[in-house]
Design an enzyme around this catalytic site. Structure first.
Site, PDB file in Angstrom:
ATOM      1  N   GLU A   1     -17.205 -10.704  -2.873  1.00 47.71           N
ATOM      2  CA  GLU A   1     -16.055  -9.900  -2.942  1.00 47.71           C
ATOM      3  C   GLU A   1     -14.847 -10.687  -3.653  1.00 47.71           C
ATOM      4  O   GLU A   1     -14.774 -11.862  -3.094  1.00 47.71           O
ATOM      5  CB  GLU A   1     -15.614  -9.222  -1.766  1.00 47.71           C
ATOM      6  CG  GLU A   1     -16.724  -8.047  -1.643  1.00 47.71           C
ATOM      7  CD  GLU A   1     -16.635  -7.552  -0.105  1.00 47.71           C
ATOM      8  OE1 GLU A   1     -15.684  -7.838   0.502  1.00 47.71           O
ATOM      9  OE2 GLU A   1     -18.100  -7.281   0.280  1.00 47.71           O
TER      10      GLU A   1
ATOM     11  N   HIS B   1     -11.029  -8.530  12.155  1.00 45.06           N
ATOM     12  CA  HIS B   1     -10.795  -9.451  11.046  1.00 45.06           C
ATOM     13  C   HIS B   1     -10.669 -10.785  11.656  1.00 45.06           C
ATOM     14  O   HIS B   1     -10.234 -11.700  10.797  1.00 45.06           O
ATOM     15  CB  HIS B   1      -9.692  -9.139  10.193  1.00 45.06           C
ATOM     16  CG  HIS B   1     -10.009  -8.065   9.011  1.00 45.06           C
ATOM     17  ND1 HIS B   1     -10.303  -6.759   9.222  1.00 45.06           N
ATOM     18  CD2 HIS B   1      -9.951  -8.382   7.589  1.00 45.06           C
ATOM     19  CE1 HIS B   1     -10.425  -6.370   8.100  1.00 45.06           C
ATOM     20  NE2 HIS B   1     -10.162  -7.365   7.375  1.00 45.06           N
TER      21      HIS B   1
END
Ligand code: TPP
Ligand code: MG
Length: 822
Positions: free
Chosen positions: A500, A598
Site C-alpha cells: 500500500e 497499530h
C-alpha cells in the site's frame, strides 16, 4: 504518474445511470456433429478418454475409501480424498486448449484438474521434451518405476507417469510428484504446468494472480488458470485476488509492452455446493456466479457461465477467452457449471441433497452423453468406447498396484534419516539474480536523487569526538533498507516490490522515496488495500521464479494476511518436495504511538510457524546487511522494521554503514556492547532501552552489562549467547512484544536448558504488558523501559543496592497476573 490522472469534480459528480452490460449464460449451442470441422475424430476420442481416466481414477479412490479395496485388492488410505466424480467434462474442457506454458492452480478437489492438465500437456509435448521431463524429474526415479515392462509409445508411458506420480503422492509415497509431502489436496507437477493445489479453499485465489503477474512482468509465455470452487467465492483471498487482478493501473498506468491486463482466468468449478451448503439459494447471493465479474471492472471480467457438463462448451469458451488474454484484455471470469455425484469426501452421506437430484444429474452424466454424441456423429462405435474404457480401467489398475506396493513405492524413510523433512524446510540458496537479464530501470543508479542525497550523508552517527552528526546529515535506518533494495533492483530483473502506498508516497515510512523515479510501474506499484493478496500474489510470483518484496504497512495488519503468512508462504518449498523456491522478503513495519491496533509486535506469531525465516534488525548497519542476505537467499523471510528506528543513524558499528554490498548472515546474534556481570538479550528496538539500562547499571551500581542484539529469530544461533552467559552467569531478555507467549519466552526456555550450569538465576523476560496498547501518552506504562530492566534485575536476579522499583516483578505479582490472564 497518478497525479496526471486529474479527478474532475464536474465529471464525477454528474448524474448518470451505471449500465452493467450483459453476461452470457450457457450460450454455446452446437452439437458435436456440428463441430466436426473444428475437431478431428482423434481429438474427440481423446476428450472422451481423458474424462474416462479421471472418472476411473476417482472411482478407484472412492472404492478404496468406502470399501477398503479396488477390484479385489485391499488397501487402506487413511488420508483425504475429495473426489470430483461428475466434474470430468469441466476439468478436461478447462485443460484442453492449455499449452505446456500455461499454468493451473487449484484447490482441495483437484485430482481431475491435475490429470486433465497433465494429459493435455503430454499431448502437446514432442517425444524429446517429454522424455527429457520424465528423465530429469527427481533423477528419473518415477520414470524408472513406470517404464518397467511398459509396452506402447512414449505418450502412453507418460500417461502412466502422470497417473502414478499423482496417485503415489496421494498415498504419501516418496515416489509421488512431491515426495509424498503434499498429498491428495496439494499434489502438483510444475513441468506440466500444474501448480500447487490448496487445502485452504480459495487459497489459490490470490496465489494464481501472482503467477500471472510473474508471467506479465517477466514477459513469459502462457496464461494462468485459477481453479476455484463456487463456495470459495465467499473467501477473502479470492475477492482480494480478483481485486488485485483487475486494478486499473495495468491498463491506465503501466507503460509500453506492459500496458494491458493480466493473462489470467478465474475458473469457477461451480459444482453448486460447498461441502453441504448450496451456494445458489443458500450461502451466496449471486444466483449465477459469473455475476461477480460485474463488481470487479467495467468489462465484467468478460464473465460468462458455460455448461461444464459439455466439454466442447468449455473448450469453446477457452478459445474465445484465451484470445482476449492474448490481446491483453484479461483477466477473465468463467463460471463453469458442473455437479459432483460423489460426496464432498467419501464419508459424506449427502444428507444435504436429495437422491432425486443426484439421479437427475447422473441421468445427464457428461461422459455418457458425450459417448452417445460420438456415436451419433459417427465418430465412434460402442465397441470402440468400450475398448477405451477397458484401457483406462487397466491403466488405473496398474497405477494402483504400483502405488501401493511398498517395495516399489516406499514412504520417506524417516527411521534411517530422521532429519529428512527438516532438511527440506528451507532451500538455503544464494542467488544474485533469479534470472539473467537486463533489469527495467528508468535511470542510471548514480543519477537517482535519493542515491545522490545519501552519498553526502554521514554513515556513522557520531563524529571523531563522539558528538552526534545533525539528524539531517545522518545516513539512517530507512536509507539503509533503501540502499539494499535499490541495489537489488538494478541487478535482478525479476525483482518487484509492492504494497500500500509504495510508489508515489514512497512507502508509508519513506523507505521507498526515490524508488519511484528509478523504476517503471510494473516493478514498483501501489497495491489495493488487500493484505491477503499482497502476500498471496507474492507467493505466486516467488514460486514461479521471481524475487519479490511485498510490504505490510503495520504488523497489526498481518492478521489480514494470516492465511498467506501462516499457511502458504512457509509451506510450499517443503510441501513441493523442494521443487519450488520462495524468494519472498515480506517487509513488516512494527508501529508505536498509534494505540492498540497499530503498535503490536507480532514477531512471535510468525516465528512460531515452521518454514519462515524471521529477522528484526535494530541498526542501519544490520538492516542493510540483513536485507542484502534476505534478498540473496531463496527462502521466505519476514523482515520486521520498528517504526521507532527509521530515523536513527548507525550508533554501534564504528565503521558506519558500508557503501558497498555486504551481507549479515541470517541467524547470527550480535554483541553490541561487551560486559561482565549480566547479559541483556534484545530483539528489535529495545536494544536502545537496554543500552540506557546498561549505562544506568554501570553508573549507579558499578555493574557492566553485555548487550546482545538477537537480530534474527529464525534461524537463531544460541552459541554467542551461551558463551556470554559463561562469563556473566545472568541474563535478561527484552523486547516490545507482549510478554506472554513471546519469542523471548522461547529463547529463555532454550537458554535455561542449554546454559543451566552457568546460570546464577533463571533467565528473566521483560516484555510489554499483556494488555491492549494504550494511547501514545500512556505508552511508557506498556512498553518495557530502561527502568523496568533495572527493576527486574533487582527483584529477580541480583539485588541492586538502594534501588527503588517502579514496576513489580515479584513472583507474587507474576502469579496474580497469570491468574487474571493479564
Ligand atoms: C479456509 C477453509 N475453510 C473451510 C474449509 C473446509 N472445506 C473444505 S472443502 C469446503 C467446501 C468448498 O466448496 P467449493 O469451494 O465450492 O469447492 P468444492 O468442494 O465444491 O469443490 C470447505 C468448507 C477449508 N478447507 N478451508
Ligand atoms: Mg463447490
Amino acid at each position: 504518474m497518478p497525479k496526471t490522472q486529474f479527478i474532475n469534480p464536474e465529471d464525477v459528480r454528474k448524474p448518470q445511470i451505471l449500465e452493467l452490460g450483459t453476461i452470457p449464460v450457457n450460450s454455446y449451442d452446437k452439437t458435436l456433429s456440428e463441430e466436426l470441422l473444428r475437431y478431428s475424430g482423434e481429438d474427440l476420442l481423446r476428450i472422451y478418454r481423458d474424462m474416462r481416466i479421471i472418472r476411473e481414477f476417482e472411482t478407484m479412490l472412492n472404492l478404496v475409501k468406502t470399501t477398503g479395496e479396488y477390484r479385489g485388492i485391499p488397501y487402506t488410505h487413511p488420508g483425504p480424498a475429495h473426489l470430483s466424480i461428475g466434474q470430468e467434462a469441466a476439468a478436461v474442457g478447462m485443460a484442453y486448449r492449455l499449452d505446456i506454458d500455461d499454468y493451473i492452480f487449484g484447490s482441495h478437489r483437484s485430482h481431475g484438474e491435475i490429470l486433465a492438465k497433465g494429459l493435455s500437456a503430454i499431448q502437446k509435448l514432442d517425444d524429446i521434451r517429454l522424455q527429457g521431463i520424465m528423465e530429469g524429474f527427481f533423477g528419473g526415479r518415477i520414470l524408472s518405476i513406470v517404464e518397467k515392462g511398459h509396452k506402447g509409445d512414449l505418450k502412453a508411458l507418460a500417461i502412466k507417469f502422470l497417473t502414478y506420480g499423482t496417485l503415489s503422492e496421494i498415498f504419501a509415497r516418496e515416489s509421488g510428484f512431491n515426495k509424498g509431502l503434499g498429498g491428495s489436496m496439494h499434489a502438483f507437477f510444475t513441468p506440466f504446468g500444474i501448480y500447487p493445489n490448496n487445502a485452504i479453499v480459495g487459497g489459490s485465489g490470490d496465489i494464481a494472480v501472482g503467477a500471472a503477474l510473474f508471467k506479465k512482468v517477466n514477459r513469459k509465455k502462457g496464461i494462468v488458470v485459477a481453479n476455484i470452487g463456487d463456495a470459495s467465492l465467499g473467501c477473502g483471498p479470492v475477492w482480494e485476488g480478483m481485486t488485485f487482478a483487475t486494478m486499473d493501473q495495468y491498463t491506465e498506468l503501466w507503460e509500453g509492452d506492459m500496458k494491458g491486463g493480466l493473462p489470467l482466468i478465474f475458473n469457477i468449478m461451480n459444482n453448486q455446493y460447498g461441502m453441504g451448503g448450496q451456494t445458489c439459494g443458500e450461502t451466496m447471493g449471486y444466483t449465477i456466479a459469473a455475476r461477480v465479474g460485474a463488481a470487479l471492472n467495467r468489462v465484467n471480467m468478460h464473465a460468462e457461465r458455460v455448461d461444464g457438463y459439455n466439454p466442447l462448451a468449455v473448450i469453446d469458451a477457452y478459445e474465445r477467452k484465451m484470445r482476449l488474454l492474448d490481446e491483453k484484455q484479461g483477466p477473465v471470469l468463467l463460471d463453469v457449471l458442473t455437479y459432483r455425484f460423489s460426496g464432498h469426501s467419501p464419508s459424506d452421506s449427502s444428507s444435504y441433497r436429495s437422491k432425486e437430484e443426484i439421479e437427475a444429474w447422473e441421468s445427464v452424466d457428461s461422459i455418457v452423453s458425450f459417448g452417445r454424441e460420438l456415436i451419433a456423429a459417427g465418430v465412434a462405435e460402442q465397441l470402440l468406447l468400450d475398448r477405451i474404457r477397458a484401457e483406462t480401467d487397466e491403466l488405473i489398475l496398474g497405477t494402483f498396484r504400483l502405488s501401493i506396493d511398498d517395495r516399489v513405492s516406499p514412504r520417506m524413510d524417516l527411521v534411517t534419516h530422521p532429519g529428512l523433512i527438516g532438511e527440506m524446510m528451507f532451500s538455503n540458496g544464494s542467488a544474485d539474480v533469479m534470472e539473467e537479464g537486463e533489469p527495467d530501470v528508468l535511470m542510471p543508479l548514480e543519477e537517482n536523487p535519493r542515491v545522490k542525497q545519501n552519498a553526502g550523508k554521514e554513515r556513522f552517527a557520531f563524529d571523531d569526538r563522539g558528538k552526534p552528526h545533525s539528524s539531517m546529515k545522518q545516513f539512517k535506518f530507512r536509507d539503509a533498507i533503501f540502499e539494499a533494495i535499490i541495489d537489488r533492483f538494478y541487478r535482478d530483473p525479476t525483482m518487484v516490490a509492492y504494497g500500500e502506498e509504495n510508489r508515489d508516497w514512497g512507502g508509508a515510512f519513506a523507505v521507498y522515496r526515490g524508488l519511484t523515479e528509478a523504476l517503471p510501474y510494473h516493478r514498483l506499484f501501489n497495491a489495493p488495500i488487500s493484505e491477503g493478496a499482497i502476500v498471496g500474489t507474492a507467493i505466486g510470483y516467488g514460486m514461479c521464479g521471481g524475487r519479490v518484496i511485498p510490504e505490510i504497512m503495520y504488523c497489526d495488519f498481518l492478521g489480514r494476511s494470516g492465511d498467506e503468512v501462516f499457511n502458504q508462504l512457509p509451506k510450499w518449498q517443503s510441501m513441493s518436495g523442494n521443487l519450488i523456491r520462495m524468494p519472498v522478503v515480506l517487509r513488516v513495519s512494527v508501529g508505536s504511538k498509534y494505540g492498540a491496533q497499530h503498535s503490536q509486535d507480532w514477531s512471535s506469531l510468525v516465528a512460531h510457524i515452521p518454514g519462515i525465516k524471521v529477522v528484526f534488525p535494530a541498526t542501519p548497519y544490520d538492516a542493510k546487511g540483513l536485507m542484502n542476505a534476505a534478498l540473496q537467499g531463496t527462502d521466505p523471510v519476514v523482515y520486521f522494521e520498528s517504526q521507532r528506528l527509521y530515523g536513527i543513524g548507525e550508533e554501534f558499528h564504528v565503521g558506519g554503514v558500508p557503501e558497498g554490498y555486504y551481507e549479515i548472515p541470517l541467524g547470527e546474534p550480535d554483541i553490541k556492547r561487551e560486559g561482565e556481570d549480566i547479559t541483556l538479550l534484545t530483539i528489535g528496538a529495545t536494544l536502545y532501552r537496554a543500552r540506557e539500562a546498561a549505562d544506568l547499571l554501570y553508573e549507579r551500581y558499578g555493574m557492566s552489562a553485555e548487550i546482545i542484539d538477537a537480530r534474527s529469530l529464525v534461524p537463531f544461533n544460541y552459541e554467542p549467547v551461551l558463551k556470554s552467559l559463561k562469563k556473566t552467569g545472568r541474563i535478561l531478555l527484552v523486547s516490545d512484544a507482549s510478554e506472554r507467549g513471546s519469542f523471548l519466552k522461547e529463547m529463555a526456555h532454550n537458554i535455561t536448558e542449554l546454559g543451566f550450569d552457568d546460570l546464577d538465576a533463571p533467565p528473566v523476560v521483560v516484555g510489554s504488558r499483556n494488555w491492549i496498547i494504550p494511547a501514545y501518552e500512556l505508552e511508557d506504562y506498556f512498553f518495557p523501559q530502561a527502568s523496568w530492566i533495572l527493576d527486574a534485575i533487582h527483584q529477580k536476579i541480583v539485588p541492586l543496592k538502594g534501588h527503588h522499583v517502579s514496576q513489580n516483578f515479584t513472583a507474587a505479582e507474576q502469579l496474580r497476573r497469570s491468574r487474571q490472564g493479564v
